[in-house]
Each structure stands twice: as structure tokens, then as C-alpha cells.
Design an enzyme around this catalytic site. Structure first.
Site, PDB file in Angstrom:
ATOM      1  N   GLU A 124      37.861  35.803  40.728  1.00  0.00           N
ATOM      2  CA  GLU A 124      36.624  36.616  41.255  1.00  0.00           C
ATOM      3  C   GLU A 124      35.959  36.767  39.769  1.00  0.00           C
ATOM      4  OE1 GLU A 124      39.254  39.580  43.036  1.00  0.00           O
ATOM      5  OE2 GLU A 124      39.514  38.056  44.637  1.00  0.00           O
ATOM      6  N   SER A 130      46.883  34.452  48.999  1.00  0.00           N
ATOM      7  CA  SER A 130      47.529  35.112  50.123  1.00  0.00           C
ATOM      8  C   SER A 130      48.723  34.912  50.538  1.00  0.00           C
ATOM      9  CB  SER A 130      46.609  34.095  51.628  1.00  0.00           C
ATOM     10  OG  SER A 130      45.259  34.308  51.499  1.00  0.00           O
ATOM     11  N   ASN A 136      48.010  42.363  42.018  1.00  0.00           N
ATOM     12  CA  ASN A 136      46.809  42.535  41.556  1.00  0.00           C
ATOM     13  C   ASN A 136      46.052  43.605  42.399  1.00  0.00           C
ATOM     14  OD1 ASN A 136      44.012  42.248  40.579  1.00  0.00           O
ATOM     15  ND2 ASN A 136      43.903  40.263  41.342  1.00  0.00           N
ATOM     16  N   TRP A 137      45.722  44.812  42.201  1.00  0.00           N
ATOM     17  CA  TRP A 137      45.353  45.622  42.807  1.00  0.00           C
ATOM     18  C   TRP A 137      43.937  45.492  43.077  1.00  0.00           C
ATOM     19  CZ3 TRP A 137      47.912  51.086  41.531  1.00  0.00           C
ATOM     20  CH2 TRP A 137      49.272  50.934  41.820  1.00  0.00           C
ATOM     21  N   LYS A 138      42.952  44.804  42.268  1.00  0.00           N
ATOM     22  CA  LYS A 138      41.694  44.481  42.309  1.00  0.00           C
ATOM     23  C   LYS A 138      41.052  45.878  42.384  1.00  0.00           C
ATOM     24  CE  LYS A 138      42.488  40.338  44.654  1.00  0.00           C
ATOM     25  NZ  LYS A 138      41.995  39.059  45.278  1.00  0.00           N
ATOM     26  N   GLY A 180      47.665  39.674  45.780  1.00  0.00           N
ATOM     27  CA  GLY A 180      46.360  40.752  46.031  1.00  0.00           C
ATOM     28  C   GLY A 180      46.798  41.786  47.073  1.00  0.00           C
ATOM     29  N   GLY A 181      46.337  41.245  48.261  1.00  0.00           N
ATOM     30  CA  GLY A 181      46.220  42.313  49.551  1.00  0.00           C
ATOM     31  C   GLY A 181      47.573  42.535  49.681  1.00  0.00           C
ATOM     32  N   HIS A 227      40.745  35.289  36.303  1.00  0.00           N
ATOM     33  CA  HIS A 227      40.874  35.241  37.515  1.00  0.00           C
ATOM     34  C   HIS A 227      39.425  34.627  38.427  1.00  0.00           C
ATOM     35  CE1 HIS A 227      41.027  36.972  41.689  1.00  0.00           C
ATOM     36  NE2 HIS A 227      42.430  36.917  41.676  1.00  0.00           N
ATOM     37  N   GLY A 240      42.526  35.741  49.314  1.00  0.00           N
ATOM     38  CA  GLY A 240      42.114  36.580  50.300  1.00  0.00           C
ATOM     39  C   GLY A 240      41.651  36.249  51.895  1.00  0.00           C
ATOM     40  N   GLU A 279      45.923  29.684  41.330  1.00  0.00           N
ATOM     41  CA  GLU A 279      45.331  30.333  42.580  1.00  0.00           C
ATOM     42  C   GLU A 279      44.443  29.526  43.134  1.00  0.00           C
ATOM     43  OE1 GLU A 279      46.173  34.781  42.624  1.00  0.00           O
ATOM     44  OE2 GLU A 279      44.441  34.345  41.309  1.00  0.00           O
TER      45      GLU A 279
HETATM   46  P1  PGA Z   1      45.334  37.623  47.535  1.00  0.00           P
HETATM   47  O1  PGA Z   1      44.975  37.848  46.194  1.00  0.00           O
HETATM   48  O2  PGA Z   1      46.858  37.732  47.725  1.00  0.00           O
HETATM   49  O3  PGA Z   1      44.844  38.928  48.392  1.00  0.00           O
HETATM   50  O4  PGA Z   1      44.668  36.267  48.504  1.00  0.00           O
HETATM   51  C1  PGA Z   1      45.405  36.992  45.185  1.00  0.00           C
HETATM   52  C2  PGA Z   1      44.824  37.083  44.029  1.00  0.00           C
HETATM   53  O5  PGA Z   1      43.674  37.426  43.864  1.00  0.00           O
HETATM   54  O6  PGA Z   1      45.153  37.392  42.865  1.00  0.00           O
END
Ligand code: PGA
Length: 249
Positions: free
Chosen positions: A98, A213, A9-11, A234-235, A96, A174, A168
Site C-alpha cells: 500500500e 489474505s 498489520n492493523w493498517k 491484515g484483516g 508495504h 485484502g 506479499e
Molecule cells: P490482508 O493484508 O491479510 O488483509 O490481505 C495483508 C497485508 O497487507 O499485510
């Protein structure tokens, strides 16, 4: 035999030109593998660039990070499931954390979005997860089960089978704080039981990804949990060589 799914997930990262460079490096480091699938979730405007570059690889696919629940209309700034599909998406992240916690997306809306994804031929990855406060209150299972039920409330039980789930925990996204394999196992087992109850058992085959994470160091122990069907990252999906390594876990 597991066929794990690695979803990046590149956000809000990577413009089309960066994505082109990213994919060049990624493809050079990640030869085709039939035992797993790697998904990319770029920002909507970058999506066609990535879709064009994974076009001839059946082990790779592209998804959209969010859709609107209507098929068309006066919704300035939004993308429909059909527009995402037309741009090359085959998957959609729904709910998600966010979207829920930064943009105020409701459980009702996640249900409408899962139905919209289905109409357009997108596979939903339904994201559920509790906040730290909910976990500390002992509410984790109740919260994720409620989120799951709401997300599938507008589709037929038999249609749940084509979807994917992602657990999640909000406190792990994050933050560098990951659920232990035991934490993930407990929640995945509860979600699996609910899928069974909702679908009369067929839904037991729906893959449940873990996210929050995830990195190259903890990926293997999370994937070793029998009910973890893949990872939503994500990251650690933002740098191409590292992502190629993680996806080979
Ligand atoms: P993260 O994000 O790996 O940076 O914690 C995961 C996500 O939001 O899908």
C-alpha cells in the site's frame, strides 16, 4: 525448529481506546509462548498504547507501519525511525504494497528507509510482491528480487542478516485470494537464493513471512511450507480473539 512470527498489520484501524480494549481481550486469550513471536503494527498514534501493554511480554513486540528515511527535518506529517523507536516500536514495515501502490513509494525510498531503520535500532520487515499483471507476464521472481536488492542497497550485506522479509503478492492483499502453498514456496525459494547470493550464505537464515489474505483456515497450510517463517496478516488480525487463535496455529 521453526520459531514462527505472526505479524498483525492493523493498517488504518484502532484508535488508542479501541487498542486498549483489543489488547485486554488478546492478552486474556493468548498466554505467553516461547516457541513463536507475535508482532502488532498499529497506526503510529496508537503505537505507544500497544507498546505499553506488551511491555512485560518477551514473546510480543510492536512495530511501526512506515517511517520517513530522514532522521529529522522539515517533513510535516512524517515519523522518523528514532521517533518510532522512542514510542516503543522495535520493528518497521518497509515497502508495504500500500505504501508502494497507494502512496507512490519508490524502490529507492525503500532502500533509504531500511538504512534509517537500522540507524535507529528497528528491525525491518522488507515487504516485496508482484502485481497480478506482473505475475501473468511471468515476471514474479524478477520483480521481487529487484525489490529486495533495492531495499538492501544502502546497508552492508552483513546487516541484511538482522532483517526480515515478507512476500506479499499484491493481488492477494485484502482480496480474499491467497497464494497457494506452492506459489509461496516457489517465491520464497527464489528470495532465499537471492539472500544467499547477497550475503555469502549467512542471509539464508533470514525469516521470510508470507502475507496476503491469510486467515485462520489457510494459516496452517502456508506455515507448513518449509521456507515460510511466519505470516503477515491484515484483516484477520483486527479482531482480538480471532487473532489470538490464528497466532496459535
Ligand atoms: P490482508 O493484508 O491479510 O488483509 O490481505 C495483508 C497485508 O497487507 O499485510
Amino acid at each position: 525448529m521453526k520459531h514462527p512470527i505472526f505479524a498483525g498489520n492493523w493498517k488504518l484501524n484502532h484508535a488508542p481506546a479501541d487498542a486498549e480494549q483489543f489488547m485486554k481481550v488478546f492478552l486474556a486469550h493468548y498466554p505467553r509462548r516461547q516457541d513463536r513471536t507475535v508482532l502488532f503494527f498499529p497506526p503510529a498514534l496508537t503505537l505507544p498504547t500497544v507498546a505499553a501493554l506488551v511491555n512485560d511480554r518477551s514473546d510480543l513486540a510492536v512495530g511501526v507501519q512506515n517511517i520517513h528515511w530522514e532522521d529529522h527535518g522539515a517533513f510535516t506529517g512524517e515519523n522518523s525511525a528514532a521517533i518510532a523507536h522512542g514510542a516503543g516500536a522495535r520493528y518497521a514495515l518497509i515497502g508495504h504494497s500500500e505504501r508502494r501502490h497507494v502512496f507512490g513509494e519508490t524502490e529507492e525510498q525503500t532502500g533509504l528507509k531500511v538504512a534509517a531503520a537500522l540507524r535507529a535500532g528497528l528491525t525491518s520487515i522488507i515487504c516485496v510482491g508482484e502485481t497480478l499483471e506482473q505475475r501473468e507476464r511471468g515476471d514474479t521472481v524478477r520483480v521481487v528480487v529487484r525489490q529486495l536488492r533495492a531495499a538492501v542497497s544502502r546497508i552492508q550485506p552483513s546487516q541484511i542478516i538482522g532483517s526480515l522479509l515478507a512476500y506479499e503478492p499484491v493481488w492477494a492483499i485484502g482480496t480474499g485470494r491467497t497464494a497457494t502453498p506452492e506459489d509461496a514456496d516457489a517465491v520464497h525459494t527464489a528470495l532465499r537464493a537471492e539472500l544467499g547470493a547477497l550475503t555469502g550464505d549467512q542471509g539464508r537464515a533470514v525469516p521470510i513471512l508470507y502475507g496476503g489474505s491469510v486467515n485462520r483456515i489457510n494459516a496452517a497450510s502456508l506455515l507448513a511450507v518449509p521456507d515460510v517463517g511466519g505470516l503477515l496478516v491484515g484483516g484477520a488480525s483486527l479482531e482480538p480473539e480471532g487473532w489470538a487463535t490464528l497466532a496459535r496455529t
